[in-house]
Design a protein around this motif. Structure first.
Motif, short mmCIF file in Angstrom:
data_model
loop_
_atom_site.label_atom_id
_atom_site.label_comp_id
_atom_site.label_asym_id
_atom_site.label_seq_id
_atom_site.Cartn_x
_atom_site.Cartn_y
_atom_site.Cartn_z
N HIS A 75 -6.59 78.11 25.78
CA HIS A 75 -5.28 78.46 25.23
C HIS A 75 -4.20 77.62 25.89
N VAL A 76 -3.37 76.99 25.08
CA VAL A 76 -2.20 76.29 25.59
C VAL A 76 -1.05 77.29 25.57
N ASP A 77 -0.68 77.77 26.74
CA ASP A 77 0.31 78.85 26.88
C ASP A 77 1.70 78.24 27.04
N THR A 78 2.56 78.47 26.05
CA THR A 78 3.91 77.93 26.12
C THR A 78 4.81 78.71 27.06
N GLY A 79 4.42 79.95 27.38
CA GLY A 79 5.29 80.82 28.15
C GLY A 79 6.26 81.59 27.29
N HIS A 80 6.29 81.28 25.99
CA HIS A 80 7.17 81.98 25.05
C HIS A 80 6.38 82.81 24.05
N ASN A 81 5.16 83.17 24.41
CA ASN A 81 4.30 83.91 23.49
C ASN A 81 4.73 85.38 23.38
N PHE A 82 4.34 86.01 22.28
CA PHE A 82 4.53 87.44 22.15
C PHE A 82 3.62 88.15 23.15
N PRO A 83 4.16 89.07 23.96
CA PRO A 83 3.33 89.71 25.00
C PRO A 83 2.14 90.47 24.44
N GLU A 101 -9.93 79.07 29.62
CA GLU A 101 -9.16 78.00 30.25
C GLU A 101 -7.73 78.09 29.71
N VAL A 102 -6.74 78.03 30.59
CA VAL A 102 -5.34 78.13 30.18
C VAL A 102 -4.59 76.90 30.67
N ALA A 103 -3.95 76.20 29.74
CA ALA A 103 -3.06 75.09 30.06
C ALA A 103 -1.64 75.59 29.86
N ARG A 104 -0.82 75.56 30.90
CA ARG A 104 0.51 76.17 30.86
C ARG A 104 1.61 75.12 30.74
N GLN A 126 3.35 71.49 23.44
CA GLN A 126 1.96 71.84 23.76
C GLN A 126 1.01 70.64 23.77
N THR A 127 1.41 69.55 23.14
CA THR A 127 0.48 68.44 22.94
C THR A 127 -0.06 67.86 24.24
N GLN A 128 0.82 67.52 25.18
CA GLN A 128 0.34 66.90 26.42
C GLN A 128 -0.53 67.84 27.25
N PRO A 129 -0.12 69.11 27.47
CA PRO A 129 -1.03 70.02 28.18
C PRO A 129 -2.39 70.16 27.49
#
Length: 313
Positions: A75-83, A101-104, A126-129
């Motif tokens: 998961h590429v986690d933007t930090g702005h996801n719905f909880p 695996e989480v890419a933040r 999200q592309t680079q992470p």
């Protein structure tokens, strides 16, 4: 006794087909998933907790029963996801015993590799992470939940979609997929994006969810929420999605057709609190879920294609 001639066989009454459209779509998707596991060394599934990735994960679980899913999820986690979506993601991963695996994106902002956008959305970041996580995990195949009916750019893409050494996609360099034969050849540094539900529609997804009894995050169903109107969409009030002084906050009954950042994903007014109601609602809709509720796809006419060329989902 006369030996049957080939013409007799070709003209003989054939048994009626008993497979439904959903059966055929499921069979195709499971075939694709098994083919990838057989052909590639380190596949991974992009899993956000959204309905399409949930369906792909469900198909993967069915493909390898009674065994476990033989690859990780990313998961590429933007930090702005719905909880509520993040909670659902974690509960699903724990229930199935998967490695997550989480890419933040926040890590990239903290160390200066990325900068916040002026419009506040992190979806294009999200592309680079994602590309870094694919390289770090040495993943040669990446499952995604994209469907051709979502967007014109996604309609151009094959089920097996080659990405070059920079993670980029060339829409002019598409491989033929005749007779359900898929070409996964790639050189070191390249990888293949794989879309098992490419031929599904939004309505197919919901009918399958209904048939299989698949659990989803609660925001897909009608609920009351504080929202405000922006660019023809109902945006949720939250820490990453705040109304401007000229935007009025209202409490309305809404649901989400797709899941992305809170800052760029809109809700639709709906009283559909159950899956059968959603199936009926989607059946008469004339807009795709991305076209109706995703602000990041309205940046330009070719917004999705431009992001995909650079390595986006």
């Amino acid at each position: 006794m006369r030996t049957p001639h080939m013409s007799d066989i070709l003209t003989a009454p054939q048994p009626s087909a008993r497979l439904s459209t959903l059966d055929l779509l499921e069979a195709e998707a499971i075939h694709v998933i098994r083919e990838v596991v057989a052909e590639f060394e380190r596949p991974v599934l992009l899993f956000s907790g959204g309905k399409d990735s949930v369906v792909v994960l469900h198909l993967a679980a069915k493909a390898f029963l009674p065994g476990r899913v033989p690859f990780s999820v990313l998961h590429v986690d933007t930090g702005h996801n719905f909880p509520e979506v993040i909670r659902f993601r974690d509960e699903t991963v724990a229930r199935l015993g998967l490695h997550l695996e989480v890419a933040r994106v926040q890590d990239y902002l903290d160390d200066g590799r990325l900068l916040e956008r002026a419009d506040g959305t992190r979806n294009p970041l999200q592309t680079q992470p994602l590309l870094d996580a694919i390289a770090a995990g040495r993943h040669d195949a990446v499952f995604g939940g994209a469907r051709r009916d979502e967007d014109k750019a996604r309609a151009k893409e094959r089920i097996f979609s080659l990405r070059d050494e920079f993670g980029q996609w060339d829409p002019r360099n598409q491989r033929p997929e005749l007779w359900s034969l898929y070409n996964g050849r790639h050189t070191p540094g390249q990888h293949v994006r794989v879309f098992p539900i490419s031929n599904w529609t939004e309505l197919d997804i919901w009918r399958y969810i209904e048939r299989e009894g698949i659990a989803l995050p609660p925001l897909y169903f009608a609920h009351e929420r504080e929202v405000y109107r922006r660019d023809g969409m109902w945006m949720a009030v939250g820490p990453f999605s705040e109304p401007r002084p000229d935007e009025t906050v209202e409490r309305r009954t809404v649901r989400y057709r797709t899941v992305g950042d809170m800052s760029c994903t809109g809700a639709v007014e709906s009283a559909s609190a159950g899956i059968s109601d959603i199936v009926a609602e989607v059946a008469v809709s004339t807009l795709t879920e991305r076209g109706a509720t995703r602000a990041d796809d309205r940046i330009s006419e070719a917004a999705m294609e431009d992001r995909k060329k650079n390595g986006y989902f």
